[in-house]
Design an enzyme around this catalytic site. Structure first.
Site, PDB file in Angstrom:
ATOM      1  N   ASP A   9       0.838  -1.199   0.000  1.00  0.00           N
ATOM      2  CA  ASP A   9       0.000   0.000   0.000  1.00  0.00           C
ATOM      3  C   ASP A   9       0.878   1.256   0.000  1.00  0.00           C
ATOM      4  O   ASP A   9       0.361   2.372  -0.096  1.00  0.00           O
ATOM      5  CB  ASP A   9      -0.989  -0.010   1.179  1.00  0.00           C
ATOM      6  CG  ASP A   9      -0.299  -0.056   2.530  1.00  0.00           C
ATOM      7  OD1 ASP A   9       0.932  -0.263   2.569  1.00  0.00           O
ATOM      8  OD2 ASP A   9      -0.989   0.119   3.548  1.00  0.00           O
ATOM      9  N   GLU A  30      -1.621  -5.711   8.499  1.00  0.00           N
ATOM     10  CA  GLU A  30      -0.851  -5.178   9.612  1.00  0.00           C
ATOM     11  C   GLU A  30      -1.522  -5.504  10.945  1.00  0.00           C
ATOM     12  O   GLU A  30      -2.740  -5.414  11.064  1.00  0.00           O
ATOM     13  CB  GLU A  30      -0.710  -3.649   9.462  1.00  0.00           C
ATOM     14  CG  GLU A  30       0.094  -3.246   8.226  1.00  0.00           C
ATOM     15  CD  GLU A  30       0.284  -1.738   8.090  1.00  0.00           C
ATOM     16  OE1 GLU A  30      -0.061  -0.996   9.032  1.00  0.00           O
ATOM     17  OE2 GLU A  30       0.778  -1.313   7.032  1.00  0.00           O
ATOM     18  N   GLU A  54       8.957  -4.693  10.608  1.00  0.00           N
ATOM     19  CA  GLU A  54       9.411  -3.382  10.108  1.00  0.00           C
ATOM     20  C   GLU A  54       9.930  -2.483  11.231  1.00  0.00           C
ATOM     21  O   GLU A  54       9.283  -2.328  12.265  1.00  0.00           O
ATOM     22  CB  GLU A  54       8.247  -2.688   9.376  1.00  0.00           C
ATOM     23  CG  GLU A  54       8.624  -1.278   8.882  1.00  0.00           C
ATOM     24  CD  GLU A  54       7.654  -0.677   7.872  1.00  0.00           C
ATOM     25  OE1 GLU A  54       6.733  -1.380   7.405  1.00  0.00           O
ATOM     26  OE2 GLU A  54       7.831   0.502   7.549  1.00  0.00           O
TER      27      GLU A  54
HETATM   28  N1  LIG Z   1       8.807   5.146  -0.091  1.00  0.00           N
HETATM   29  C1  LIG Z   1       8.427   4.455   0.983  1.00  0.00           C
HETATM   30  N2  LIG Z   1       9.305   3.598   1.548  1.00  0.00           N
HETATM   31  C2  LIG Z   1       8.952   2.876   2.634  1.00  0.00           C
HETATM   32  O1  LIG Z   1       9.781   2.077   3.124  1.00  0.00           O
HETATM   33  C3  LIG Z   1       7.654   3.052   3.180  1.00  0.00           C
HETATM   34  C4  LIG Z   1       6.770   3.951   2.534  1.00  0.00           C
HETATM   35  N3  LIG Z   1       7.188   4.652   1.462  1.00  0.00           N
HETATM   36  N4  LIG Z   1       5.507   4.148   2.975  1.00  0.00           N
HETATM   37  C5  LIG Z   1       4.963   3.268   3.970  1.00  0.00           C
HETATM   38  C6  LIG Z   1       5.990   2.897   4.933  1.00  0.00           C
HETATM   39  C7  LIG Z   1       6.467   4.034   5.806  1.00  0.00           C
HETATM   40  N5  LIG Z   1       7.827   3.648   6.089  1.00  0.00           N
HETATM   41  C8  LIG Z   1       8.705   4.373   6.870  1.00  0.00           C
HETATM   42  C9  LIG Z   1       8.781   5.732   6.729  1.00  0.00           C
HETATM   43  C10 LIG Z   1       9.619   6.491   7.513  1.00  0.00           C
HETATM   44  C11 LIG Z   1      10.410   5.895   8.458  1.00  0.00           C
HETATM   45  C12 LIG Z   1      11.298   6.756   9.293  1.00  0.00           C
HETATM   46  O2  LIG Z   1      11.247   7.950   9.180  1.00  0.00           O
HETATM   47  N6  LIG Z   1      12.111   6.193  10.156  1.00  0.00           N
HETATM   48  C13 LIG Z   1      13.029   6.980  10.947  1.00  0.00           C
HETATM   49  C14 LIG Z   1      13.083   6.402  12.333  1.00  0.00           C
HETATM   50  C15 LIG Z   1      12.614   7.369  13.368  1.00  0.00           C
HETATM   51  C16 LIG Z   1      12.896   6.820  14.772  1.00  0.00           C
HETATM   52  O3  LIG Z   1      14.058   6.902  15.198  1.00  0.00           O
HETATM   53  O4  LIG Z   1      11.961   6.316  15.397  1.00  0.00           O
HETATM   54  C17 LIG Z   1      14.408   6.896  10.300  1.00  0.00           C
HETATM   55  O5  LIG Z   1      15.222   7.766  10.613  1.00  0.00           O
HETATM   56  O6  LIG Z   1      14.646   6.003   9.495  1.00  0.00           O
HETATM   57  C18 LIG Z   1      10.364   4.512   8.613  1.00  0.00           C
HETATM   58  C19 LIG Z   1       9.506   3.752   7.797  1.00  0.00           C
HETATM   59  C20 LIG Z   1       8.143   2.421   5.441  1.00  0.00           C
HETATM   60  N7  LIG Z   1       7.224   2.388   4.324  1.00  0.00           N
HETATM   61  C1  LIG Z   2       7.195  -1.364   3.239  1.00  0.00           C
HETATM   62  C2  LIG Z   2       6.446  -2.639   2.903  1.00  0.00           C
HETATM   63  C3  LIG Z   2       6.699  -3.704   3.893  1.00  0.00           C
HETATM   64  C4  LIG Z   2       4.984  -2.348   2.792  1.00  0.00           C
HETATM   65  O1  LIG Z   2       4.155  -2.698   3.586  1.00  0.00           O
HETATM   66  C5  LIG Z   2       4.547  -1.554   1.644  1.00  0.00           C
HETATM   67  O2  LIG Z   2       5.319  -1.381   0.685  1.00  0.00           O
HETATM   68  O3  LIG Z   2       3.396  -1.087   1.675  1.00  0.00           O
HETATM   69 MG   LIG Z   3       2.302  -1.701   3.417  1.00  0.00          MG
END
Ligand SMILES: Nc1nc(=O)c2c([nH]1)NC[C@@H]1CN(c3ccc(C(=O)N[C@@H](CCC(=O)O)C(=O)O)cc3)CN21
Ligand SMILES: CC(C)C(=O)C(=O)O
Ligand SMILES: [Mg+2]
Length: 292
Positions: free
Chosen positions: A25, A96, A163
């Site tokens: 998604d 999820e 994740e």
């Molecule tokens: N382009 C894209 N890639 C993805 O992997 C992804 C999406 N979209 N959309 C749905 C989810 C959202 N995702 C995400 C988005 C942001 C972070 C993020 O900002 N993580 C921070 C951690 C913050 C903390 O320390 O708690 C990081 O710095 O990586 C993680 C997963 C993974 N998924």
């Molecule tokens: C980031 C992956 C695991 C996902 O759920 C997605 O692409 O929507």
């Molecule tokens: Mg997803």
């Protein structure tokens, strides 16, 4: 495992020999320009699932159930899962949630639809999690994650996607399960890995925020920009299309064509002159009487 959202992105994943292709998604954000994943509709997921299924010959396909299509009851979830398989043409579904989803996972798997569970950071619940936050960082939260993983396994999930969880935690959870785990931002101790294809291909403009777990294996944006700008310049300079891109005609045929066009123009001019000459007196007749 890699995500794909359309025919070409699934085609390359399948040809490269990916074991699994996820129609995530994340489609909402990376392909449809939406703010987050909660906006994408079942109908939109189905359209993209079908295009991915058409390109996939070898990989096992997974369709992400979009937010709002499975939380109400196990019955609602099964109905949605059936649509994903029947209309979306995917082989399995992902949803999820942890222990609270166990009855739902049982219901779907008993109907013969394989379920991939998704625990840890569950983006559809970002408003409750306080954003995209790493999960399982405290002892209590890590224990909770392990309980979730065990519960979805017992409910019948064929694998558990984990994740954004510390690597040590994901590795220990993997050891404690009998089904495989698929990590994203969960270290190399998981059984497998998944990434969003657009992220790892570098198909986005420079400066975009990327989660820490993304490794950029390609630079599709740079290559697309180069090609697009070269095309634009060559159209303006008329370097494109070159002789090899055009359809030639024999000089003889063209000369005859040209001669007939010129002849026709001469005829048309003569015809127009004649008509004008004939119309002038008539036009005079139609003029209103001008008071003298
Ligand atoms: N382009 C894209 N890639 C993805 O992997 C992804 C999406 N979209 N959309 C749905 C989810 C959202 N995702 C995400 C988005 C942001 C972070 C993020 O900002 N993580 C921070 C951690 C913050 C903390 O320390 O708690 C990081 O710095 O990586 C993680 C997963 C993974 N998924
Ligand atoms: C980031 C992956 C695991 C996902 O759920 C997605 O692409 O929507
Ligand atoms: Mg997803």
């Amino acid at each position: 495992m890699i995500t794909a959202h359309d025919f070409p992105s699934a085609h390359v994943a399948d040809h490269a020999g990916m074991d699994m292709i996820l129609v995530g998604d994340s489609l909402a954000m990376v392909a449809l320009g939406m703010e987050d994943t909660s906006e994408v509709l079942m109908e939109e997921m189905l359209l993209h699932c079908r295009s991915v299924a058409r390109a996939t010959k070898g990989a096992f396909t997974v369709g992400d159930l979009p937010m709002g299509t499975y939380e109400i009851s196990p019955e609602q979830a099964l109905a949605s899962a059936i649509r994903m398989v029947k209309e979306g043409r995917v082989k399995s579904i992902k949803l999820e949630g942890g222990k609270e989803m166990a009855p739902t996972i049982s219901k779907i798997t008993s109907a013969g639809i394989p379920v991939l569970a998704h625990v840890g950071l569950t983006p559809q619940r970002q408003n409750a999690l306080g954003g995209f936050r790493v999960q399982g960082k405290s002892t209590a939260s890590a224990l909770n994650l392990l309980e979730d993983a065990k519960a979805v396994q017992e409910a019948g999930a064929y694998a558990v996607l984990i994740e954004a969880v510390p690597a040590e935690v994901a590795a220990l959870v993997t050891k404690k399960l009998s089904v495989p785990t698929i990590g994203i931002g969960a270290g190399n101790g998981c059984s497998g890995q998944v990434l969003v294809q657009v992220d790892m291909m570098g198909n986005f403009p420079p400066g975009r925020f990327l989660p820490k777990f993304v490794k950029q294996y390609g630079n599709i944006w740079t290559e697309s920009m180069r090609a697009m700008q070269e095309y634009k310049a060559e159209v303006k300079s008329r370097a494109y299309p070159a002789a090899e891109h055009t359809y030639p005609m024999s000089q003889e045929v063209f000369s005859e064509f040209e001669r007939q066009v010129e002849g026709k123009q001469e005829e048309d001019r003569a015809e127009a002159e004649k008509r004008q000459a004939a119309e002038v007196p008539e036009a005079f007749d139609k003029l209103p009487n001008v008071p003298s």
